[in-house]
Motif scaffolding. Structure first.
Motif, PDB file in Angstrom:
ATOM      1  N   GLY A  96      21.675  -8.095  42.004  1.00  0.00           N
ATOM      2  CA  GLY A  96      20.727  -7.166  42.587  1.00  0.00           C
ATOM      3  C   GLY A  96      19.976  -7.630  43.816  1.00  0.00           C
ATOM      4  N   LYS A  97      20.244  -8.842  44.316  1.00  0.00           N
ATOM      5  CA  LYS A  97      19.533  -9.319  45.511  1.00  0.00           C
ATOM      6  C   LYS A  97      20.140  -8.717  46.774  1.00  0.00           C
ATOM      7  CE  LYS A  97      17.633 -13.578  43.906  1.00  0.00           C
ATOM      8  NZ  LYS A  97      16.593 -14.314  44.536  1.00  0.00           N
ATOM      9  N   ASP A  98      19.303  -8.553  47.783  1.00  0.00           N
ATOM     10  CA  ASP A  98      19.723  -8.049  49.080  1.00  0.00           C
ATOM     11  C   ASP A  98      20.580  -9.105  49.788  1.00  0.00           C
ATOM     12  OD1 ASP A  98      19.925  -6.928  51.602  1.00  0.00           O
ATOM     13  OD2 ASP A  98      17.777  -6.663  51.871  1.00  0.00           O
ATOM     14  N   THR A  99      21.725  -8.714  50.328  1.00  0.00           N
ATOM     15  CA  THR A  99      22.616  -9.666  50.997  1.00  0.00           C
ATOM     16  C   THR A  99      22.343  -9.783  52.494  1.00  0.00           C
ATOM     17  OG1 THR A  99      24.310  -7.990  51.394  1.00  0.00           O
ATOM     18  CG2 THR A  99      24.488  -9.268  49.350  1.00  0.00           C
ATOM     19  N   PHE A 100      21.399  -9.020  53.025  1.00  0.00           N
ATOM     20  CA  PHE A 100      21.152  -8.974  54.464  1.00  0.00           C
ATOM     21  C   PHE A 100      20.988 -10.361  55.086  1.00  0.00           C
ATOM     22  CE2 PHE A 100      18.160  -8.827  58.042  1.00  0.00           C
ATOM     23  CZ  PHE A 100      18.938  -8.121  58.945  1.00  0.00           C
ATOM     24  N   ALA A 101      20.185 -11.216  54.494  1.00  0.00           N
ATOM     25  CA  ALA A 101      19.913 -12.533  55.072  1.00  0.00           C
ATOM     26  C   ALA A 101      20.827 -13.627  54.520  1.00  0.00           C
ATOM     27  CB  ALA A 101      18.449 -12.914  54.842  1.00  0.00           C
ATOM     28  N   MET A 102      21.813 -13.244  53.721  1.00  0.00           N
ATOM     29  CA  MET A 102      22.718 -14.246  53.141  1.00  0.00           C
ATOM     30  C   MET A 102      23.912 -14.483  54.051  1.00  0.00           C
ATOM     31  SD  MET A 102      22.696 -13.438  49.100  1.00  0.00           S
ATOM     32  CE  MET A 102      21.173 -13.235  48.214  1.00  0.00           C
ATOM     33  N   ARG A 162      20.354 -25.561  53.772  1.00  0.00           N
ATOM     34  CA  ARG A 162      21.056 -25.879  52.540  1.00  0.00           C
ATOM     35  C   ARG A 162      21.235 -24.642  51.691  1.00  0.00           C
ATOM     36  NH1 ARG A 162      17.453 -30.380  50.131  1.00  0.00           N
ATOM     37  NH2 ARG A 162      17.596 -28.791  48.564  1.00  0.00           N
ATOM     38  N   VAL A 163      22.313 -24.641  50.918  1.00  0.00           N
ATOM     39  CA  VAL A 163      22.580 -23.536  50.005  1.00  0.00           C
ATOM     40  C   VAL A 163      21.613 -23.644  48.834  1.00  0.00           C
ATOM     41  CG1 VAL A 163      24.278 -22.508  48.459  1.00  0.00           C
ATOM     42  CG2 VAL A 163      24.995 -23.405  50.690  1.00  0.00           C
ATOM     43  N   ARG A 164      20.804 -22.613  48.661  1.00  0.00           N
ATOM     44  CA  ARG A 164      19.852 -22.572  47.555  1.00  0.00           C
ATOM     45  C   ARG A 164      20.520 -21.997  46.305  1.00  0.00           C
ATOM     46  NH1 ARG A 164      14.861 -18.742  48.199  1.00  0.00           N
ATOM     47  NH2 ARG A 164      14.731 -19.970  50.078  1.00  0.00           N
ATOM     48  N   ARG A 165      21.351 -20.955  46.492  1.00  0.00           N
ATOM     49  CA  ARG A 165      21.982 -20.286  45.368  1.00  0.00           C
ATOM     50  C   ARG A 165      23.281 -19.639  45.859  1.00  0.00           C
ATOM     51  NH1 ARG A 165      20.701 -21.257  40.487  1.00  0.00           N
ATOM     52  NH2 ARG A 165      18.536 -20.731  40.669  1.00  0.00           N
ATOM     53  N   VAL A 166      24.314 -19.666  45.017  1.00  0.00           N
ATOM     54  CA  VAL A 166      25.586 -19.012  45.323  1.00  0.00           C
ATOM     55  C   VAL A 166      25.653 -17.731  44.505  1.00  0.00           C
ATOM     56  CG1 VAL A 166      28.097 -19.205  45.211  1.00  0.00           C
ATOM     57  CG2 VAL A 166      26.728 -21.214  45.771  1.00  0.00           C
ATOM     58  N   HIS A 167      25.883 -16.611  45.198  1.00  0.00           N
ATOM     59  CA  HIS A 167      25.955 -15.302  44.566  1.00  0.00           C
ATOM     60  C   HIS A 167      27.324 -14.682  44.813  1.00  0.00           C
ATOM     61  CE1 HIS A 167      21.578 -14.951  43.856  1.00  0.00           C
ATOM     62  NE2 HIS A 167      21.449 -15.560  45.016  1.00  0.00           N
ATOM     63  N   ALA A 168      27.617 -13.640  44.063  1.00  0.00           N
ATOM     64  CA  ALA A 168      28.794 -12.817  44.310  1.00  0.00           C
ATOM     65  C   ALA A 168      28.298 -11.415  44.625  1.00  0.00           C
ATOM     66  CB  ALA A 168      29.695 -12.791  43.090  1.00  0.00           C
ATOM     67  N   ALA A 169      28.973 -10.775  45.569  1.00  0.00           N
ATOM     68  CA  ALA A 169      28.619  -9.411  45.953  1.00  0.00           C
ATOM     69  C   ALA A 169      29.893  -8.587  46.048  1.00  0.00           C
ATOM     70  CB  ALA A 169      27.901  -9.408  47.303  1.00  0.00           C
ATOM     71  N   PRO A 170      29.819  -7.320  45.682  1.00  0.00           N
ATOM     72  CA  PRO A 170      30.990  -6.472  45.875  1.00  0.00           C
ATOM     73  C   PRO A 170      31.261  -6.317  47.371  1.00  0.00           C
ATOM     74  CG  PRO A 170      29.156  -5.209  44.942  1.00  0.00           C
ATOM     75  CD  PRO A 170      28.693  -6.617  45.095  1.00  0.00           C
ATOM     76  N   ALA A 171      32.516  -6.121  47.712  1.00  0.00           N
ATOM     77  CA  ALA A 171      32.865  -5.883  49.110  1.00  0.00           C
ATOM     78  C   ALA A 171      32.297  -4.540  49.555  1.00  0.00           C
ATOM     79  CB  ALA A 171      34.374  -5.906  49.276  1.00  0.00           C
ATOM     80  N   ALA A 172      31.926  -4.474  50.822  1.00  0.00           N
ATOM     81  CA  ALA A 172      31.437  -3.223  51.391  1.00  0.00           C
ATOM     82  C   ALA A 172      32.574  -2.203  51.393  1.00  0.00           C
ATOM     83  CB  ALA A 172      30.938  -3.464  52.814  1.00  0.00           C
ATOM     84  N   PRO A 173      32.263  -0.931  51.243  1.00  0.00           N
ATOM     85  CA  PRO A 173      33.308   0.088  51.250  1.00  0.00           C
ATOM     86  C   PRO A 173      34.191  -0.017  52.495  1.00  0.00           C
ATOM     87  CG  PRO A 173      31.214   1.057  50.633  1.00  0.00           C
ATOM     88  CD  PRO A 173      30.935  -0.357  51.078  1.00  0.00           C
ATOM     89  N   GLY A 174      35.479  -0.013  52.282  1.00  0.00           N
ATOM     90  CA  GLY A 174      36.431  -0.072  53.387  1.00  0.00           C
ATOM     91  C   GLY A 174      36.645  -1.457  53.964  1.00  0.00           C
ATOM     92  N   VAL A 196      31.886 -14.093  47.989  1.00  0.00           N
ATOM     93  CA  VAL A 196      30.891 -15.132  47.717  1.00  0.00           C
ATOM     94  C   VAL A 196      29.928 -15.195  48.898  1.00  0.00           C
ATOM     95  CG1 VAL A 196      30.543 -17.598  47.320  1.00  0.00           C
ATOM     96  CG2 VAL A 196      32.513 -16.451  46.307  1.00  0.00           C
ATOM     97  N   VAL A 197      28.623 -15.155  48.573  1.00  0.00           N
ATOM     98  CA  VAL A 197      27.593 -15.246  49.610  1.00  0.00           C
ATOM     99  C   VAL A 197      26.599 -16.341  49.238  1.00  0.00           C
ATOM    100  CG1 VAL A 197      27.763 -12.879  50.471  1.00  0.00           C
ATOM    101  CG2 VAL A 197      26.273 -13.357  48.544  1.00  0.00           C
ATOM    102  N   TYR A 198      26.028 -16.957  50.262  1.00  0.00           N
ATOM    103  CA  TYR A 198      25.074 -18.049  50.069  1.00  0.00           C
ATOM    104  C   TYR A 198      23.660 -17.595  50.391  1.00  0.00           C
ATOM    105  CZ  TYR A 198      29.135 -21.173  50.308  1.00  0.00           C
ATOM    106  OH  TYR A 198      30.330 -21.815  50.094  1.00  0.00           O
ATOM    107  N   GLU A 199      22.758 -17.846  49.463  1.00  0.00           N
ATOM    108  CA  GLU A 199      21.325 -17.695  49.715  1.00  0.00           C
ATOM    109  C   GLU A 199      20.888 -19.054  50.234  1.00  0.00           C
ATOM    110  OE1 GLU A 199      17.263 -16.744  47.178  1.00  0.00           O
ATOM    111  OE2 GLU A 199      19.207 -16.548  46.208  1.00  0.00           O
ATOM    112  N   LEU A 200      20.392 -19.107  51.457  1.00  0.00           N
ATOM    113  CA  LEU A 200      20.087 -20.381  52.100  1.00  0.00           C
ATOM    114  C   LEU A 200      18.592 -20.682  52.094  1.00  0.00           C
ATOM    115  CD1 LEU A 200      22.433 -19.929  55.177  1.00  0.00           C
ATOM    116  CD2 LEU A 200      22.905 -21.227  53.100  1.00  0.00           C
ATOM    117  N   ASP A 201      18.273 -21.989  52.051  1.00  0.00           N
ATOM    118  CA  ASP A 201      16.890 -22.414  52.214  1.00  0.00           C
ATOM    119  C   ASP A 201      16.473 -22.159  53.653  1.00  0.00           C
ATOM    120  OD1 ASP A 201      16.362 -23.346  49.646  1.00  0.00           O
ATOM    121  OD2 ASP A 201      17.065 -25.362  50.085  1.00  0.00           O
TER     122      ASP A 201
END
Length: 92
Positions: free
Chosen positions: A52-58, A28-40, A5-10
């Motif tokens: 499909g959103k980038d998790t870099f800033a989440m 504040r949490v703008r949106r709650v997303h799910a992302a697959p775990a990184a390999p390993g 679970v990752v948070y897209e923040l304001d």
């Protein structure tokens, strides 16, 4: 669930203390997303959410649904901001 679970923040909002100084803002949490775990890894999100959103800033949540039997995949306090696209992928 192998998703994280990752948070897209304001953007931070500056706050003023009672002394009148401006401090770093709360995000504040703008949106709650799910992302697959990184390999390993079981604790680091992969580069994209299930929608499909980038998790870099989440921010990664400290929520693990496996610790809460019968609980939804997201923290209950953020139910109103769950990404419907991520939820649809998880429910299938």
């Amino acid at each position: 669930m192998s998703e994280i679970v990752v948070y897209e923040l304001d953007k931070p909002v500056a706050t003023r203390s009672s002394a009148g100084s401006v401090s770093g803002g709360e995000r504040r949490v703008r949106r709650v997303h799910a992302a697959p775990a990184a390999p390993g890894s079981r604790t680091v999100a992969g580069p994209r959410t299930l929608c499909g959103k980038d998790t870099f800033a989440m921010e990664t949540a400290r929520w693990e649904p496996s610790e809460q039997p019968g609980a939804p995949w997201y923290p209950a306090e953020h139910a109103s901001v769950v990404c419907p696209e991520c939820a649809a992928v998880i429910e299938t």
